[in-house]
Scaffold this active site. Structure first.
Site, PDB file in Angstrom:
ATOM      1  N   GLY A  51      12.858   7.853   4.552  1.00 43.69           N
ATOM      2  CA  GLY A  51      12.171   7.935   5.756  1.00 43.69           C
ATOM      3  C   GLY A  51      10.900   8.886   5.395  1.00 43.69           C
ATOM      4  N   CYS A  78      19.852   6.844  -0.311  1.00 44.74           N
ATOM      5  CA  CYS A  78      19.856   5.373  -0.550  1.00 44.74           C
ATOM      6  C   CYS A  78      19.731   4.912  -1.916  1.00 44.74           C
ATOM      7  CB  CYS A  78      18.558   4.640   0.193  1.00 44.74           C
ATOM      8  SG  CYS A  78      18.488   2.728  -0.116  1.00 44.74           S
ATOM      9  N   CYS A  83      22.531   2.583  -0.871  1.00 45.39           N
ATOM     10  CA  CYS A  83      22.428   1.248  -1.053  1.00 45.39           C
ATOM     11  C   CYS A  83      22.029   0.781  -2.551  1.00 45.39           C
ATOM     12  CB  CYS A  83      21.134   0.890  -0.249  1.00 45.39           C
ATOM     13  SG  CYS A  83      20.863   1.916   1.149  1.00 45.39           S
ATOM     14  N   LYS A  86      24.870   1.268  -4.750  1.00 44.68           N
ATOM     15  CA  LYS A  86      26.029   0.399  -4.110  1.00 44.68           C
ATOM     16  C   LYS A  86      25.832  -1.204  -4.797  1.00 44.68           C
ATOM     17  CE  LYS A  86      25.521  -1.310  -0.618  1.00 44.68           C
ATOM     18  NZ  LYS A  86      25.726  -0.788   0.694  1.00 44.68           N
ATOM     19  N   TYR A 217      31.723   0.362   7.492  1.00 45.93           N
ATOM     20  CA  TYR A 217      31.063  -0.734   6.394  1.00 45.93           C
ATOM     21  C   TYR A 217      31.107  -0.001   5.128  1.00 45.93           C
ATOM     22  CZ  TYR A 217      26.509   1.735   6.149  1.00 45.93           C
ATOM     23  OH  TYR A 217      25.687   2.772   5.832  1.00 45.93           O
ATOM     24  N   GLU A 221      33.040  -1.921   2.023  1.00 51.16           N
ATOM     25  CA  GLU A 221      32.340  -1.959   0.767  1.00 51.16           C
ATOM     26  C   GLU A 221      33.067  -1.526  -0.410  1.00 51.16           C
ATOM     27  OE1 GLU A 221      27.962  -2.703   2.533  1.00 51.16           O
ATOM     28  OE2 GLU A 221      28.220  -0.580   1.768  1.00 51.16           O
ATOM     29  N   ARG A 244      35.048  -2.283  13.804  1.00 51.07           N
ATOM     30  CA  ARG A 244      35.245  -2.483  15.268  1.00 51.07           C
ATOM     31  C   ARG A 244      33.737  -2.488  16.192  1.00 51.07           C
ATOM     32  NH1 ARG A 244      39.366   0.978  13.518  1.00 51.07           N
ATOM     33  NH2 ARG A 244      37.966   2.577  14.501  1.00 51.07           N
ATOM     34  N   HIS A 490      19.384 -29.248   3.359  1.00 52.46           N
ATOM     35  CA  HIS A 490      20.966 -29.810   2.990  1.00 52.46           C
ATOM     36  C   HIS A 490      20.904 -30.116   1.184  1.00 52.46           C
ATOM     37  CE1 HIS A 490      24.661 -31.808   3.277  1.00 52.46           C
ATOM     38  NE2 HIS A 490      24.328 -32.718   2.489  1.00 52.46           N
ATOM     39  N   GLU A 495      22.122 -24.327   7.097  1.00 53.24           N
ATOM     40  CA  GLU A 495      21.922 -25.634   7.770  1.00 53.24           C
ATOM     41  C   GLU A 495      22.969 -25.510   8.997  1.00 53.24           C
ATOM     42  OE1 GLU A 495      22.913 -29.620   6.410  1.00 53.24           O
ATOM     43  OE2 GLU A 495      23.668 -28.436   4.734  1.00 53.24           O
TER      44      GLU A 495
END
Length: 501
Positions: A51, A78, A83, A86, A217, A221, A244, A490, A495
């Protein structure tokens, strides 16, 4: 001041053109008769993470004399311990998963060995490369980088001190991010023997026995990566499911997938103590089913643990800033309180990103930083980030993609009679011929007579890369009829979203 006044008399010369991009000012302090040197900028950013850097670079592009103060490595959580590294580890874990399927697809790969050391060296080299890119980008933009810890002073106008030197600006952005929450030894004896997600990236070898504590999370992970790469992994959660705060379908399915993949799940459990032995850590765990009130809690231990990882949440990096001196309001956990324009309670001081405690995601911090820069230095008074309909991916196994309202949130806000749910589950075509199986689940949350899509949730192969395009459609106000009018691709998993009935 005479020079500035002369410039104001000249129609073709602006003050910002007349002054250097940053200036050294001298002010006399009432308590100190000696002059104190203070360097002034147009925009001063505390924190060189996602940021802060985004806001700084955009402000510089718009002509603002800008500086970034960073105490550690550029890129923040990050890039350095979040991120990016990871995702490298998750990619490696995906390779390990595919190895199980090679024989089903006709490949005889023989004995395959995995080297954590090789992976770590390459990952760390990549992160170092990114750090250098960030520094080069700041240099190219003529943004001054100041290394050290910033702390607000008692000066009349907002000023920070770094390594004994003072810096000020009419606009100061706090973008210091967050850090993993930790337990003290007086809360859980021996808690300090464990590590956090930061420490995960310092591991020199693959742990043989891992215990992860948490249900968010990051815990999901970390457990998935370690287990898939070959560490015997236990995940300790306080209730019966992980994630949750996600849609119930995602929470239930992810819990099932973790167990199916071999993660040892300890439900309704909490770590009571940790002890170091000559064979590793001994983790003592208490388990009690809340529905069985008369049943005593069970006390068990996990022996010979190489890696105990606490993933129990994150806290803001606001404690060392001395922001109380600036009367900047924070909540009870230390998050800086901001309005919709990222303004704090003190004029001229702003905050973006994890330090604010809202939508803790790198792209959110980046977008908020840029929006702020446009408002401050381009005169776009209404420039602000829309915090609704933010997509996010959990790099679990298989990955999760989610955007918008959960079914539960939609019912609470619109009423059950106004909510229509479409969902499906199936085995992806990839697994049609593999002995290893994994489901794909999908859900659309629609509201009103027009069945506007306000939530989309999925877990399965490819869901991480599938989400972005659907988010654009939902952000534009797509309805279920719009989905239905779209021709399917497909054979793909995606789809299913345009063929649901």
């Amino acid at each position: 001041m005479l020079f500035i006044r002369i410039c104001r008399l000249l129609p073709n010369v602006s003050v910002s053109q007349a002054l250097p991009r940053h200036a050294l000012i001298r002010r006399s302090m009432a308590s100190d008769p000696a002059a104190t040197d203070t360097t002034r900028f147009d925009f001063l950013v505390i924190g060189g993470g996602s940021g802060g850097l985004a806001g700084a670079r955009r402000a510089s592009e718009l002509g603002a004399a800008t500086a970034v103060i960073e105490s550690h490595k550029l890129g923040g959580t990050c890039v350095n311990v979040g991120c990016v590294p990871k995702k490298v580890m998750w990619n490696a874990a995906v390779h390990a998963e595919y190895l199980h399927d090679h024989s089903d697809y006709g490949f005889d790969v023989g004995n395959v060995r995995f080297s954590w050391e090789t992976l770590k060296a390459k990952r760390d080299a990549y992160i170092g490369h990114l750090n250098r890119i960030y520094r080069n980008n700041l240099d190219k933009a003529k943004i001054q980088t100041i290394q050290g810890h910033a702390r607000f002073t008692s000066d009349p106008e907002p000023t920070v001190e770094v390594n004994g030197k003072k810096y000020t600006a009419p606009h100061i952005l706090i973008a210091t991010g967050g850090q993993p929450s930790v337990l003290r030894d007086d809360e859980v004896p021996g808690a300090s023997l464990g590590i956090t997600s930061d420490g995960f990236f310092e591991l020199e070898t693959l742990p043989k026995r891992s215990v992860i504590v948490g249900a968010g999370y990051i815990a999901v992970e970390m457990a998935g990566i370690l287990s898939t790469l070959g560490s015997k992994t236990s995940l300790v959660i306080r209730q019966t499911t992980v994630l949750r705060n996600f849609d119930s379908l995602i929470s239930t399915n992810c819990t099932k997938e973790l167990q199916n993949s071999g993660v040892d799940l300890w439900k309704n459990s909490q770590v009571k103590s940790v002890r170091k032995t000559d064979k590793g850590l001994e983790v003592t765990i208490a388990t009690k089913d809340p529905e069985k009130k008369n049943e005593e809690e069970k006390i068990r231990t996990i022996q010979e643990v190489d890696c105990l990882l606490w993933a129990i949440g994150r806290q803001p990096n606001s404690a060392g800033l001395n922001i109380g001196e600036m009367t900047v309001d924070t909540d009870e956990r230390g998050h800086i309180i901001v309005d919709e324009f990222q303004n704090t309670s003190r004029a001229g001081i702003y905050a973006v990103g994890d330090v604010c405690g809202k939508a803790l995601l790198t792209p959110v911090a980046i977008a908020a930083g840029r929006k702020l820069a446009h408002r401050l230095f381009e005169g776009k008074k209404d420039s602000k980030l829309d915090y609704s309909t933010i997509p996010t991916v959990v790099f679990s196994h298989p990955p999760i993609g989610t955007v918008g309202l959960t079914e539960e949130e939609a019912i609470r806000s619109r009423g059950k009679e106004n909510v229509k749910i479409y969902k499906t589950s199936f085995t992806p075509m990839y697994h049609a011929i593999t002995s290893r199986k994994s489901q794909c689940i999908m859900k659309l949350v629609c509201v009103g007579k027009e069945e506007k899509v306000v939530g989309l949730h999925m877990q399965g192969l490819g869901c991480d890369e599938m989400l972005q395009g659907f988010t654009v459609a939902i952000k534009m106000g797509a309805t279920k009829a719009d989905f239905d009018k779209t021709i399917a691709i497909h054979p793909t998993s995606s789809e299913e979203f345009v063929t649901m009935r």
